[in-house]
Motif scaffolding. Structure first.
Motif, short mmCIF file in Angstrom:
data_model
loop_
_atom_site.label_atom_id
_atom_site.label_comp_id
_atom_site.label_asym_id
_atom_site.label_seq_id
_atom_site.Cartn_x
_atom_site.Cartn_y
_atom_site.Cartn_z
N ARG A 130 0.85 -1.20 0.00
CA ARG A 130 0.00 0.00 0.00
C ARG A 130 0.88 1.25 0.00
O ARG A 130 1.75 1.40 0.86
CB ARG A 130 -0.92 0.00 1.22
CG ARG A 130 -1.95 -1.11 1.19
CD ARG A 130 -2.62 -1.30 2.55
NE ARG A 130 -3.27 -0.08 3.02
CZ ARG A 130 -4.48 0.31 2.66
NH1 ARG A 130 -5.18 -0.43 1.79
NH2 ARG A 130 -5.01 1.42 3.14
N VAL A 131 0.63 2.15 -0.96
CA VAL A 131 1.45 3.34 -1.15
C VAL A 131 0.61 4.60 -0.93
O VAL A 131 -0.52 4.69 -1.43
CB VAL A 131 2.06 3.39 -2.56
CG1 VAL A 131 2.89 4.66 -2.75
CG2 VAL A 131 2.89 2.15 -2.84
N VAL A 132 1.15 5.56 -0.19
CA VAL A 132 0.57 6.90 -0.14
C VAL A 132 1.62 7.88 -0.66
O VAL A 132 2.83 7.66 -0.49
CB VAL A 132 0.13 7.30 1.27
CG1 VAL A 132 -0.97 6.37 1.77
CG2 VAL A 132 1.28 7.34 2.25
N VAL A 133 1.15 8.94 -1.31
CA VAL A 133 2.05 9.94 -1.90
C VAL A 133 1.67 11.32 -1.36
O VAL A 133 0.51 11.73 -1.48
CB VAL A 133 1.97 9.94 -3.44
CG1 VAL A 133 2.89 11.02 -4.02
CG2 VAL A 133 2.34 8.57 -4.00
N VAL A 134 2.63 12.01 -0.79
CA VAL A 134 2.45 13.38 -0.31
C VAL A 134 3.07 14.33 -1.33
O VAL A 134 4.26 14.22 -1.62
CB VAL A 134 3.11 13.59 1.07
CG1 VAL A 134 2.92 15.03 1.53
CG2 VAL A 134 2.55 12.61 2.09
N GLY A 135 2.24 15.22 -1.86
CA GLY A 135 2.71 16.14 -2.90
C GLY A 135 2.26 15.65 -4.26
O GLY A 135 2.72 14.61 -4.72
N GLU A 163 -5.33 6.98 8.67
CA GLU A 163 -6.46 6.23 8.12
C GLU A 163 -6.02 5.13 7.15
O GLU A 163 -6.64 4.07 7.09
CB GLU A 163 -7.44 7.18 7.41
CG GLU A 163 -8.13 8.14 8.35
CD GLU A 163 -9.18 8.99 7.66
OE1 GLU A 163 -9.37 8.83 6.42
OE2 GLU A 163 -9.81 9.83 8.33
N MET A 164 -4.93 5.37 6.42
CA MET A 164 -4.57 4.46 5.34
C MET A 164 -3.52 3.42 5.71
O MET A 164 -3.36 2.41 5.04
CB MET A 164 -4.08 5.25 4.11
CG MET A 164 -5.09 6.27 3.59
SD MET A 164 -6.74 5.59 3.30
CE MET A 164 -6.43 4.42 2.01
N LYS A 165 -2.73 3.66 6.76
CA LYS A 165 -1.73 2.71 7.23
C LYS A 165 -0.88 2.14 6.07
O LYS A 165 -0.97 0.96 5.73
CB LYS A 165 -2.40 1.57 8.01
CG LYS A 165 -3.09 2.05 9.28
CD LYS A 165 -3.76 0.92 10.02
CE LYS A 165 -4.30 1.38 11.36
NZ LYS A 165 -5.23 2.53 11.26
N PRO A 166 -0.03 2.98 5.48
CA PRO A 166 0.73 2.57 4.29
C PRO A 166 1.88 1.62 4.60
O PRO A 166 2.42 1.60 5.70
CB PRO A 166 1.26 3.89 3.76
CG PRO A 166 1.44 4.73 5.01
CD PRO A 166 0.27 4.36 5.88
N VAL A 226 -1.50 2.31 -5.16
CA VAL A 226 -1.59 3.68 -4.64
C VAL A 226 -2.98 3.84 -4.04
O VAL A 226 -3.98 3.83 -4.75
CB VAL A 226 -1.35 4.72 -5.76
CG1 VAL A 226 -1.44 6.13 -5.18
CG2 VAL A 226 0.01 4.51 -6.42
N VAL A 227 -3.01 3.99 -2.72
CA VAL A 227 -4.31 4.03 -2.04
C VAL A 227 -4.74 5.45 -1.70
O VAL A 227 -5.94 5.69 -1.51
CB VAL A 227 -4.28 3.16 -0.77
CG1 VAL A 227 -4.10 1.69 -1.13
CG2 VAL A 227 -3.21 3.61 0.22
N ALA A 228 -3.78 6.39 -1.60
CA ALA A 228 -4.17 7.75 -1.24
C ALA A 228 -3.06 8.73 -1.60
O ALA A 228 -1.88 8.36 -1.69
CB ALA A 228 -4.47 7.85 0.25
#
Length: 354
Positions: A4-9, A62-65, A29-31
């Motif tokens: 599970r991947v989250v991206v900031v920016g 919430e997403m726990k990457p 990519v979850v969020a």
């Protein structure tokens, strides 16, 4: 199950990363998050049904990457490293440079080592076919024993220097650096989001006896074979029996034991990002498959860049490793005169001065 991947920016580089992750079956990519709503609104729909957040802290809770990726301007580093650690992610991937000061880089290194978390810094130029060909030629001994490595780019320091210091170190077998000696000029680019002197150069002495030279900014030698300004970068190695080099937008070339050699190649996010991302999955799968753009490699390259600045400020050779000190960019602003840098031609005058 994919990681599970989250991206900031969600600017250009955030989208590049998200696209590369979404095309790899080992990631999902979850969020994504961005404090600017307009950026979130134009995030490409084809990447998938990702959740969008204005607050990165809320997102990670919430997403726990498994993988925390951030692609923010360089003034935002340590707080997001800490957030990535707190998120419970197994790997943090982020944009170069790793910081804007040695003090912060030291704190980042301490934090990730204490947490036992993997980090990867985006020096994806290593995956360009022409850059890799240079490494292949050097490693095969086709130019004899390496004596010098070099890199030049018209891009300003905070954008580009760590890319080329990283490639030079790679071509020189990841040898440690003993000392550097630097020179810099011009204050026009300190106002940029990647604050930099207009021009900076460094001599690098490696422990294995090889000498390096790196130049960034206005006034570097032109590469007339290439029209695109951002592609006018040159990096390579000289040896006892020849040389080999790559040009960001102009392929690779050289001469050595086998005579003249060369071939095509140009920087391409479409070609370079997939293997960069794929190695992250390899490292997550197996601790022994360390990513070549790992945080420790990035730290050593960044340390060289900051040593060049300290040399300018202190007017002397600077030995490595570095400890804490006056923040380098601020120190450089303090000591550089107001005189403008002398540009070497029209090839970079308009682009550089904007």
């Amino acid at each position: 199950m994919p990681y599970r991947v989250v991206v900031v920016g969600t600017g250009k580089r955030g989208v590049h990363h998200a696209q590369a992750f979404s095309k790899n079956k080992r990631f999902e990519v979850v969020a994504v998050s961005d404090p600017v709503q307009a950026q979130l609104d134009k995030f490409p729909a084809e990447i998938g049904p990702v959740k969008k957040y204005a607050d990165a802290g809320v997102m990670v809770k919430e997403m726990k990457p498994d993988l925390f990726c951030f692609t923010t301007p360089p003034k935002i580093r340590l707080p997001l490293i800490k957030l990535g650690i707190e998120s419970g992610a197994k790997l943090i991937a982020y944009e170069k440079p790793m910081s804007l000061s040695m003090n912060e880089a030291i704190e980042i290194r301490k934090a990730v080592q204490a947490a036992g978390i993997k980090t990867v810094v985006s020096h994806q130029h290593r995956y360009g076919a022409h850059y890799r060909k240079v490494k292949e030629v050097v490693s095969a001994g086709k130019i004899g024993r390496v004596t010098n490595v070099y890199g030049s780019t018209p891009g300003w320091m905070a954008h580009m220097i760590t890319h080329f210091v990283d490639l030079m170190r790679w071509y020189n077998g990841e040898a440690e650096v003993q000392w550097v000696l630097g020179a810099a000029s011009g204050k026009g680019k300190f106002a940029d989001v990647h604050p930099s002197p207009d021009y900076i150069a460094g001599l690098i002495q490696y422990a294995n006896g090889v000498r390096g030279v790196v130049e960034c900014g206005a006034g570097v030698p032109d590469v007339p074979e290439v029209e695109k300004w951002w592609y006018k970068n040159r990096v390579g190695a000289q040896g006892t029996e020849g040389y080999v080099e790559a040009i960001t937008g102009g392929g690779w070339r050289g001469a050595g034991k086998d005579g003249l050699m060369g071939g095509p190649g140009a920087m391409s996010y479409d070609a370079d990002m997939p293997p960069y991302v794929d190695e992250m999955a390899d490292w997550l799968d197996d601790d022994k498959k360390v990513h070549q753009c790992n945080g420790e490699n990035a730290y050593k390259g960044f340390e060289v860049a900051m040593a060049v600045i300290r040399s300018v400020v202190d007017r002397c050779q600077v030995a490595l490793p570095l400890g804490p000190g006056e923040p380098e960019i601020e120190a450089l602003k303090r000591v550089l005169p107001e005189k403008p840098v002398l540009l070497s031609g029209e090839f970079n005058r308009k682009e550089f001065l904007g």
